[in-house]
Design a protein around this motif. Structure first.
Motif, mmCIF file in Angstrom:
data_model
loop_
_atom_site.group_PDB
_atom_site.id
_atom_site.type_symbol
_atom_site.label_atom_id
_atom_site.label_comp_id
_atom_site.label_asym_id
_atom_site.label_seq_id
_atom_site.Cartn_x
_atom_site.Cartn_y
_atom_site.Cartn_z
ATOM 1 N N GLU A 27 0.634 -1.237 0.055
ATOM 2 C CA GLU A 27 -0.040 -0.148 0.059
ATOM 3 C C GLU A 27 0.766 1.372 -0.040
ATOM 4 O O GLU A 27 0.413 2.397 -0.335
ATOM 5 C CB GLU A 27 -0.859 0.043 1.171
ATOM 6 N N ILE A 28 2.100 1.069 0.143
ATOM 7 C CA ILE A 28 2.883 2.306 0.196
ATOM 8 C C ILE A 28 3.448 2.777 -1.371
ATOM 9 O O ILE A 28 3.420 1.864 -2.121
ATOM 10 C CB ILE A 28 4.301 2.418 1.005
ATOM 11 N N PRO A 29 3.570 3.994 -1.837
ATOM 12 C CA PRO A 29 3.860 4.266 -3.094
ATOM 13 C C PRO A 29 5.194 4.044 -3.378
ATOM 14 O O PRO A 29 5.895 4.773 -4.233
ATOM 15 C CB PRO A 29 3.706 5.908 -3.091
ATOM 16 N N ILE A 30 6.000 3.121 -3.033
ATOM 17 C CA ILE A 30 7.423 2.922 -3.525
ATOM 18 C C ILE A 30 7.104 1.436 -4.156
ATOM 19 O O ILE A 30 6.839 0.375 -3.424
ATOM 20 C CB ILE A 30 8.280 2.685 -2.183
ATOM 21 N N PRO A 31 7.517 1.137 -5.528
ATOM 22 C CA PRO A 31 7.373 0.058 -6.028
ATOM 23 C C PRO A 31 8.487 -1.077 -5.146
ATOM 24 O O PRO A 31 9.723 -0.838 -5.183
ATOM 25 C CB PRO A 31 7.925 0.318 -7.640
ATOM 26 N N SER A 32 7.787 -2.058 -5.027
ATOM 27 C CA SER A 32 8.543 -3.229 -4.254
ATOM 28 C C SER A 32 8.061 -4.751 -4.688
ATOM 29 O O SER A 32 6.685 -4.784 -5.004
ATOM 30 C CB SER A 32 8.719 -2.809 -2.654
ATOM 31 N N LYS A 33 8.997 -5.575 -4.460
ATOM 32 C CA LYS A 33 8.526 -6.920 -4.389
ATOM 33 C C LYS A 33 9.157 -7.590 -3.433
ATOM 34 O O LYS A 33 10.244 -7.558 -2.804
ATOM 35 C CB LYS A 33 9.349 -7.518 -5.728
ATOM 36 N N ILE A 34 8.059 -8.243 -2.520
ATOM 37 C CA ILE A 34 8.579 -8.914 -1.145
ATOM 38 C C ILE A 34 8.884 -10.475 -1.178
ATOM 39 O O ILE A 34 8.352 -11.177 -2.171
ATOM 40 C CB ILE A 34 7.465 -8.931 -0.111
ATOM 41 N N PHE A 35 10.020 -10.893 -0.783
ATOM 42 C CA PHE A 35 10.439 -12.218 -0.480
ATOM 43 C C PHE A 35 10.278 -12.555 0.985
ATOM 44 O O PHE A 35 11.057 -11.963 1.796
ATOM 45 C CB PHE A 35 11.973 -12.306 -1.047
ATOM 46 N N GLU A 36 9.584 -13.586 1.265
ATOM 47 C CA GLU A 36 9.391 -13.956 2.897
ATOM 48 C C GLU A 36 10.250 -14.999 3.080
ATOM 49 O O GLU A 36 10.018 -15.865 2.326
ATOM 50 C CB GLU A 36 7.724 -13.996 3.122
ATOM 51 N N PHE A 37 10.797 -15.192 4.346
ATOM 52 C CA PHE A 37 11.310 -16.375 4.849
ATOM 53 C C PHE A 37 10.615 -16.301 6.541
ATOM 54 O O PHE A 37 10.687 -15.504 7.108
ATOM 55 C CB PHE A 37 12.881 -15.941 5.087
ATOM 56 N N VAL A 57 17.098 -4.583 0.164
ATOM 57 C CA VAL A 57 16.837 -4.186 1.630
ATOM 58 C C VAL A 57 16.508 -5.692 2.335
ATOM 59 O O VAL A 57 15.788 -6.216 1.809
ATOM 60 C CB VAL A 57 16.098 -3.112 2.174
ATOM 61 N N ILE A 58 17.134 -5.699 3.653
ATOM 62 C CA ILE A 58 16.570 -7.057 4.486
ATOM 63 C C ILE A 58 16.080 -6.560 5.829
ATOM 64 O O ILE A 58 16.634 -5.849 6.514
ATOM 65 C CB ILE A 58 17.846 -7.841 4.665
ATOM 66 N N PHE A 59 14.705 -6.850 5.967
ATOM 67 C CA PHE A 59 14.069 -6.677 7.466
ATOM 68 C C PHE A 59 14.337 -8.026 8.315
ATOM 69 O O PHE A 59 13.935 -8.975 7.668
ATOM 70 C CB PHE A 59 12.624 -6.356 7.184
ATOM 71 N N LEU A 124 7.338 1.822 7.342
ATOM 72 C CA LEU A 124 7.872 1.318 5.999
ATOM 73 C C LEU A 124 8.288 2.325 4.878
ATOM 74 O O LEU A 124 9.392 2.138 4.421
ATOM 75 C CB LEU A 124 6.973 0.161 5.335
ATOM 76 N N HIS A 125 7.131 3.212 4.682
ATOM 77 C CA HIS A 125 7.551 4.250 3.597
ATOM 78 C C HIS A 125 8.832 4.933 4.081
ATOM 79 O O HIS A 125 9.739 5.417 3.415
ATOM 80 C CB HIS A 125 6.378 5.077 3.771
ATOM 81 N N LYS A 126 8.975 5.316 5.195
ATOM 82 C CA LYS A 126 10.345 6.130 5.809
ATOM 83 C C LYS A 126 11.438 5.367 5.595
ATOM 84 O O LYS A 126 12.338 5.781 4.993
ATOM 85 C CB LYS A 126 9.799 6.354 7.224
ATOM 86 N N CYS A 127 11.368 4.020 6.051
ATOM 87 C CA CYS A 127 12.473 3.290 5.664
ATOM 88 C C CYS A 127 13.046 2.939 4.330
ATOM 89 O O CYS A 127 14.081 3.265 4.007
ATOM 90 C CB CYS A 127 12.121 1.869 6.282
ATOM 91 N N LEU A 128 11.829 2.706 3.499
ATOM 92 C CA LEU A 128 12.133 2.614 1.937
ATOM 93 C C LEU A 128 12.660 3.785 1.224
ATOM 94 O O LEU A 128 13.285 3.868 0.239
ATOM 95 C CB LEU A 128 10.847 1.709 1.394
ATOM 96 N N SER A 129 11.914 5.135 1.921
ATOM 97 C CA SER A 129 12.309 6.298 1.180
ATOM 98 C C SER A 129 14.050 6.222 1.533
ATOM 99 O O SER A 129 14.601 6.778 0.695
ATOM 100 C CB SER A 129 11.871 7.163 1.827
#
Length: 147
Positions: A27-37, A57-59, A124-129
């Motif tokens: 839902e945030i306006p930064i294009p991304s693709k998530i990979f979950e582990f 980036v790794i969370f 998340l928007h802040k971090c990915l910015s």
């Protein structure tokens, strides 16, 4: 700011937290693709074998079975190709001594899991910015990201 799609890795053993995170990320306006582990062992196996796209980036959750976030962070920073990949600690705990240790170990940011969905989207928007900026993540002025 670049419009490239960010490859976001999330290692967290809590499936509800992974879903919450993934939904907010979409839902945030930064294009991304998530990979979950769901654990650190699977994350590290993928980083070593590169079976999917390299992360931008790794969370990383701290409290996981088999391999906790401290061990993962240490192993990630030992891999030369990931020394500059931002690693953002994503945890419910907040202990200043742990946070200082994580910073010393090479974590890029510390994000305490928020209680609300809207707060998570904002954080998340802040971090990915930061990740998406031309300067990349800078530890200063803040290491701990919060509302």
């Amino acid at each position: 700011m670049s419009k490239a799609i960010l490859n976001v890795y999330l290692a967290d053993d809590d499936s509800d937290d992974r879903t919450f995170f993934s939904d907010a990320l979409r839902e945030i306006p930064i294009p991304s693709k998530i990979f979950e582990f769901n654990n650190g062992v699977d994350l590290m196996a993928n980083l070593i074998s590169e079976t999917i796209d390299k992360p931008n980036v790794i969370f990383l959750d701290l409290k996981m079975p088999m391999m906790d976030g401290f061990e993962c962070l240490s192993d990630i920073r030992d891999l030369a190709k990931y020394t500059n990949t931002p690693v953002i600690i994503y945890s419910t705990s907040y202990h200043p001594k742990e946070i200082d240790r994580l910073k010393e170990m090479g974590a890029s940011l510390y994000l305490q899991k928020p209680s609300s969905y809207n707060q998570l989207k904002t954080l998340l928007h802040k971090c990915l910015s930061y990740v998406n900026s031309s300067e990349g993540i800078k530890v200063e002025p803040e290491f701990v990201i919060s509302i």
